[in-house]
Design a protein around this motif. Structure first.
Motif, PDB file in Angstrom:
ATOM      1  N   GLY A 187       0.804  -1.224   0.000  1.00  0.00           N
ATOM      2  CA  GLY A 187       0.000   0.000   0.000  1.00  0.00           C
ATOM      3  C   GLY A 187       0.833   1.267   0.000  1.00  0.00           C
ATOM      4  N   LEU A 188       2.114   1.151  -0.375  1.00  0.00           N
ATOM      5  CA  LEU A 188       3.019   2.302  -0.341  1.00  0.00           C
ATOM      6  C   LEU A 188       3.384   2.796  -1.744  1.00  0.00           C
ATOM      7  CD1 LEU A 188       5.447   1.011   2.442  1.00  0.00           C
ATOM      8  CD2 LEU A 188       3.558   2.642   2.703  1.00  0.00           C
ATOM      9  N   GLY A 189       2.663   2.292  -2.750  1.00  0.00           N
ATOM     10  CA  GLY A 189       2.985   2.673  -4.123  1.00  0.00           C
ATOM     11  C   GLY A 189       2.478   4.050  -4.470  1.00  0.00           C
ATOM     12  N   GLY A 190       2.998   4.590  -5.549  1.00  0.00           N
ATOM     13  CA  GLY A 190       2.555   5.893  -6.037  1.00  0.00           C
ATOM     14  C   GLY A 190       3.400   6.321  -7.216  1.00  0.00           C
ATOM     15  N   ARG A 191       2.985   7.414  -7.833  1.00  0.00           N
ATOM     16  CA  ARG A 191       3.729   7.887  -9.001  1.00  0.00           C
ATOM     17  C   ARG A 191       5.097   8.428  -8.587  1.00  0.00           C
ATOM     18  NH1 ARG A 191       3.344  13.420  -8.761  1.00  0.00           N
ATOM     19  NH2 ARG A 191       1.523  14.235  -7.666  1.00  0.00           N
ATOM     20  N   LEU A 192       5.997   8.440  -9.549  1.00  0.00           N
ATOM     21  CA  LEU A 192       7.351   8.934  -9.325  1.00  0.00           C
ATOM     22  C   LEU A 192       7.500  10.270 -10.046  1.00  0.00           C
ATOM     23  CD1 LEU A 192       9.290   5.587  -9.900  1.00  0.00           C
ATOM     24  CD2 LEU A 192       8.483   6.557  -7.746  1.00  0.00           C
ATOM     25  N   GLY A 193       7.876  11.287  -9.314  1.00  0.00           N
ATOM     26  CA  GLY A 193       7.934  12.619  -9.895  1.00  0.00           C
ATOM     27  C   GLY A 193       6.538  13.085 -10.264  1.00  0.00           C
ATOM     28  N   LEU A 232       3.198   3.693 -21.759  1.00  0.00           N
ATOM     29  CA  LEU A 232       2.267   4.423 -20.896  1.00  0.00           C
ATOM     30  C   LEU A 232       3.040   5.361 -19.982  1.00  0.00           C
ATOM     31  CD1 LEU A 232      -0.085   1.502 -19.770  1.00  0.00           C
ATOM     32  CD2 LEU A 232      -0.570   3.227 -21.526  1.00  0.00           C
ATOM     33  N   THR A 233       2.340   6.360 -19.452  1.00  0.00           N
ATOM     34  CA  THR A 233       2.992   7.243 -18.494  1.00  0.00           C
ATOM     35  C   THR A 233       3.111   6.536 -17.139  1.00  0.00           C
ATOM     36  OG1 THR A 233       0.928   8.241 -17.738  1.00  0.00           O
ATOM     37  CG2 THR A 233       2.036   9.298 -19.616  1.00  0.00           C
ATOM     38  N   ASN A 234       4.024   7.008 -16.344  1.00  0.00           N
ATOM     39  CA  ASN A 234       4.193   6.461 -14.991  1.00  0.00           C
ATOM     40  C   ASN A 234       2.897   6.599 -14.198  1.00  0.00           C
ATOM     41  OD1 ASN A 234       5.116   7.454 -11.931  1.00  0.00           O
ATOM     42  ND2 ASN A 234       6.067   5.562 -12.640  1.00  0.00           N
ATOM     43  N   ARG A 235       2.173   7.682 -14.425  1.00  0.00           N
ATOM     44  CA  ARG A 235       0.884   7.882 -13.742  1.00  0.00           C
ATOM     45  C   ARG A 235      -0.113   6.788 -14.137  1.00  0.00           C
ATOM     46  NH1 ARG A 235      -1.412  12.686 -11.590  1.00  0.00           N
ATOM     47  NH2 ARG A 235       0.319  13.893 -12.434  1.00  0.00           N
ATOM     48  N   GLU A 236      -0.166   6.459 -15.430  1.00  0.00           N
ATOM     49  CA  GLU A 236      -1.086   5.413 -15.913  1.00  0.00           C
ATOM     50  C   GLU A 236      -0.672   4.038 -15.377  1.00  0.00           C
ATOM     51  OE1 GLU A 236      -2.476   7.150 -20.262  1.00  0.00           O
ATOM     52  OE2 GLU A 236      -0.431   6.383 -20.036  1.00  0.00           O
ATOM     53  N   ILE A 237       0.619   3.784 -15.330  1.00  0.00           N
ATOM     54  CA  ILE A 237       1.107   2.502 -14.815  1.00  0.00           C
ATOM     55  C   ILE A 237       0.822   2.392 -13.319  1.00  0.00           C
ATOM     56  CG2 ILE A 237       3.235   1.236 -14.277  1.00  0.00           C
ATOM     57  CD1 ILE A 237       4.197   2.050 -17.117  1.00  0.00           C
ATOM     58  N   THR A 238       0.995   3.495 -12.601  1.00  0.00           N
ATOM     59  CA  THR A 238       0.693   3.517 -11.163  1.00  0.00           C
ATOM     60  C   THR A 238      -0.774   3.174 -10.917  1.00  0.00           C
ATOM     61  OG1 THR A 238       2.414   5.148 -10.688  1.00  0.00           O
ATOM     62  CG2 THR A 238       0.594   4.999  -9.119  1.00  0.00           C
ATOM     63  N   ALA A 239      -1.669   3.760 -11.725  1.00  0.00           N
ATOM     64  CA  ALA A 239      -3.100   3.491 -11.586  1.00  0.00           C
ATOM     65  C   ALA A 239      -3.409   2.019 -11.883  1.00  0.00           C
ATOM     66  CB  ALA A 239      -3.893   4.402 -12.513  1.00  0.00           C
ATOM     67  N   ALA A 240      -2.747   1.465 -12.895  1.00  0.00           N
ATOM     68  CA  ALA A 240      -2.970   0.061 -13.246  1.00  0.00           C
ATOM     69  C   ALA A 240      -2.479  -0.869 -12.133  1.00  0.00           C
ATOM     70  CB  ALA A 240      -2.264  -0.266 -14.558  1.00  0.00           C
ATOM     71  N   ARG A 246      -5.292  -4.038  -6.076  1.00  0.00           N
ATOM     72  CA  ARG A 246      -6.342  -3.585  -5.145  1.00  0.00           C
ATOM     73  C   ARG A 246      -5.732  -2.932  -3.909  1.00  0.00           C
ATOM     74  NH1 ARG A 246     -10.630  -8.685  -5.521  1.00  0.00           N
ATOM     75  NH2 ARG A 246     -10.956  -8.533  -7.773  1.00  0.00           N
ATOM     76  N   ARG A 247      -4.825  -2.012  -4.177  1.00  0.00           N
ATOM     77  CA  ARG A 247      -4.173  -1.259  -3.118  1.00  0.00           C
ATOM     78  C   ARG A 247      -4.217   0.231  -3.474  1.00  0.00           C
ATOM     79  NH1 ARG A 247      -4.267  -5.624  -1.188  1.00  0.00           N
ATOM     80  NH2 ARG A 247      -2.647  -6.774  -0.038  1.00  0.00           N
ATOM     81  N   PRO A 248      -4.221   1.098  -2.466  1.00  0.00           N
ATOM     82  CA  PRO A 248      -4.145   2.530  -2.763  1.00  0.00           C
ATOM     83  C   PRO A 248      -2.773   2.873  -3.326  1.00  0.00           C
ATOM     84  CG  PRO A 248      -3.903   2.158  -0.404  1.00  0.00           C
ATOM     85  CD  PRO A 248      -4.279   0.828  -1.013  1.00  0.00           C
ATOM     86  N   ALA A 249      -2.705   3.950  -4.089  1.00  0.00           N
ATOM     87  CA  ALA A 249      -1.421   4.400  -4.643  1.00  0.00           C
ATOM     88  C   ALA A 249      -1.337   5.909  -4.463  1.00  0.00           C
ATOM     89  CB  ALA A 249      -1.319   4.014  -6.110  1.00  0.00           C
ATOM     90  N   VAL A 250      -1.153   6.323  -3.235  1.00  0.00           N
ATOM     91  CA  VAL A 250      -1.230   7.750  -2.901  1.00  0.00           C
ATOM     92  C   VAL A 250       0.129   8.336  -2.500  1.00  0.00           C
ATOM     93  CG1 VAL A 250      -3.630   7.614  -2.199  1.00  0.00           C
ATOM     94  CG2 VAL A 250      -1.850   7.165  -0.503  1.00  0.00           C
ATOM     95  N   PHE A 251       1.151   7.483  -2.391  1.00  0.00           N
ATOM     96  CA  PHE A 251       2.440   7.969  -1.889  1.00  0.00           C
ATOM     97  C   PHE A 251       3.345   8.406  -3.043  1.00  0.00           C
ATOM     98  CE2 PHE A 251       0.835   5.325   1.528  1.00  0.00           C
ATOM     99  CZ  PHE A 251       1.116   6.083   2.655  1.00  0.00           C
ATOM    100  N   ALA A 252       3.027   9.546  -3.641  1.00  0.00           N
ATOM    101  CA  ALA A 252       3.862  10.071  -4.723  1.00  0.00           C
ATOM    102  C   ALA A 252       5.242  10.441  -4.177  1.00  0.00           C
ATOM    103  CB  ALA A 252       3.196  11.291  -5.333  1.00  0.00           C
ATOM    104  N   VAL A 253       6.275  10.126  -4.957  1.00  0.00           N
ATOM    105  CA  VAL A 253       7.645  10.455  -4.545  1.00  0.00           C
ATOM    106  C   VAL A 253       8.114  11.651  -5.358  1.00  0.00           C
ATOM    107  CG1 VAL A 253       9.991   9.585  -4.262  1.00  0.00           C
ATOM    108  CG2 VAL A 253       8.053   8.006  -4.106  1.00  0.00           C
TER     109      VAL A 253
END
Length: 300
Positions: A187-193, A232-240, A246-253
């Motif tokens: 549950g610690l995933g998120g977009r990079l930059g 795909l963009t990193n944002r799109e991959i993060t969402a996928a 089935r985890r949140p992806a709110v921890f943008a770095v």
């Protein structure tokens, strides 16, 4: 190739290991190049750091697949490690290509399949590139240019020479995704930059299938991009990733944090590479997992 004898460097790595298992399962003989004394008839001694290889062990092989090289993402890019990234590829490739070229024609491998990377193109921003594009600027493009050039002795000896410019491999066992999966599962995933940078990815299953396609297709030579049809963009991959796991992806770095932690290597993570596999598709290859959700599920 029917019941071929194929020499593989990097057979203990993510891609090389998967390729070796696939070839062995189909009845081919895999000859592993090792950095120690061989323990069986299917091992050949080499030292990519010193640029040496037991050429006699390659005699009678139908193909040589060279996937060896120090991991780009394994350590912070100090000057010494950057030199290792380059030398482990260039010296090893030179030694193999010269060994292949020096063998008598009747026992010389017919194919030299050399690793490379989409890092060849450098920063492409929103601009899509394929194999017709020139190399980019910077450290990784420079390494890729030298890496491919080192295979010249094999090509000049008349051996069909192919370059597999691989993107980010979607697999839990190594590379960028090897680090992403645990973070997202926790549950610690998120977009990079800012997440707008393009990532050119490929499922491990498709990577192996593409390598085998390049080995088996007699008329193919030169560079081939091993990436899914649509980057795909990193944002799109993060969402996928968040959706499939089935985890949140709110921890943008933020980019400054990545640069502080990774140093120069952060440029590779934050950089945009919108690379398309034009020549691979034109050669008749069909992806089993052309979309990111399927590639992620296949990796799980």
């Amino acid at each position: 190739m029917e019941h071929a004898r194929i020499a593989v460097t990097g057979a203990s790595g993510l891609i090389g290991g998967a390729l070796a298992r696939s070839l062995t399962a189909d009845g081919h003989t895999v000859v592993r190049l090792v950095r120690r004394a061989p323990r069986s008839a299917d091992e050949v001694r080499w030292d990519p750091g010193r640029g040496t290889v037991d050429a006699a062990g390659l005699a009678g092989c139908d193909a040589v697949v060279n996937l060896a090289g120090a991991g780009v993402g394994d350590r912070r890019w100090t000057a010494a490690y950057k030199d290792l990234i380059r030398s482990s590829r260039v010296r090893g490739t030179t030694a193999l290509a010269e060994a292949v070229a020096g063998l008598p024609e009747d026992v010389r491998p017919r194919v030299f399949l050399n690793g490379s990377a989409t890092g060849y193109y450098g920063e492409t921003g929103d601009r899509a590139v394929d194999e017709s594009a020139p190399p980019g600027e910077g450290f990784l493009p420079g390494v890729c240019v030298e890496w491919e050039a080192a295979a010249a002795p094999a090509r000049e000896a008349g051996v069909r020479t192919v370059f597999a410019r691989t993107g980010l491999v979607v697999a839990p066992g190594g590379g960028a995704w090897g680090r992403l999966f645990p973070l997202f599962k926790a549950g610690l995933g998120g977009r990079l930059g800012n997440g707008r940078q393009y990532w050119s990815y490929i499922a491990l299953h498709d990577e192996v299938a593409a390598l085998r396609h390049l080995l088996d297709s007699e008329g193919l030579s030169g560079p081939f991009n091993l990436t899914a049809p649509e980057p795909l963009t990193n944002r799109e991959i993060t969402a996928a990733m968040a959706h499939v796991l089935r985890r949140p992806a709110v921890f943008a770095v933020p980019a400054p944090v990545l640069r502080a932690v990774l140093g120069e290597m952060a440029g590779d993570v934050l950089g945009s590479a919108r690379v398309r596999p034009t020549r691979l598709l034109e050669s008749g290859f069909r992806f089993a997992f052309p979309r990111i959700e399927g590639a992620i599920r296949a990796a799980l």
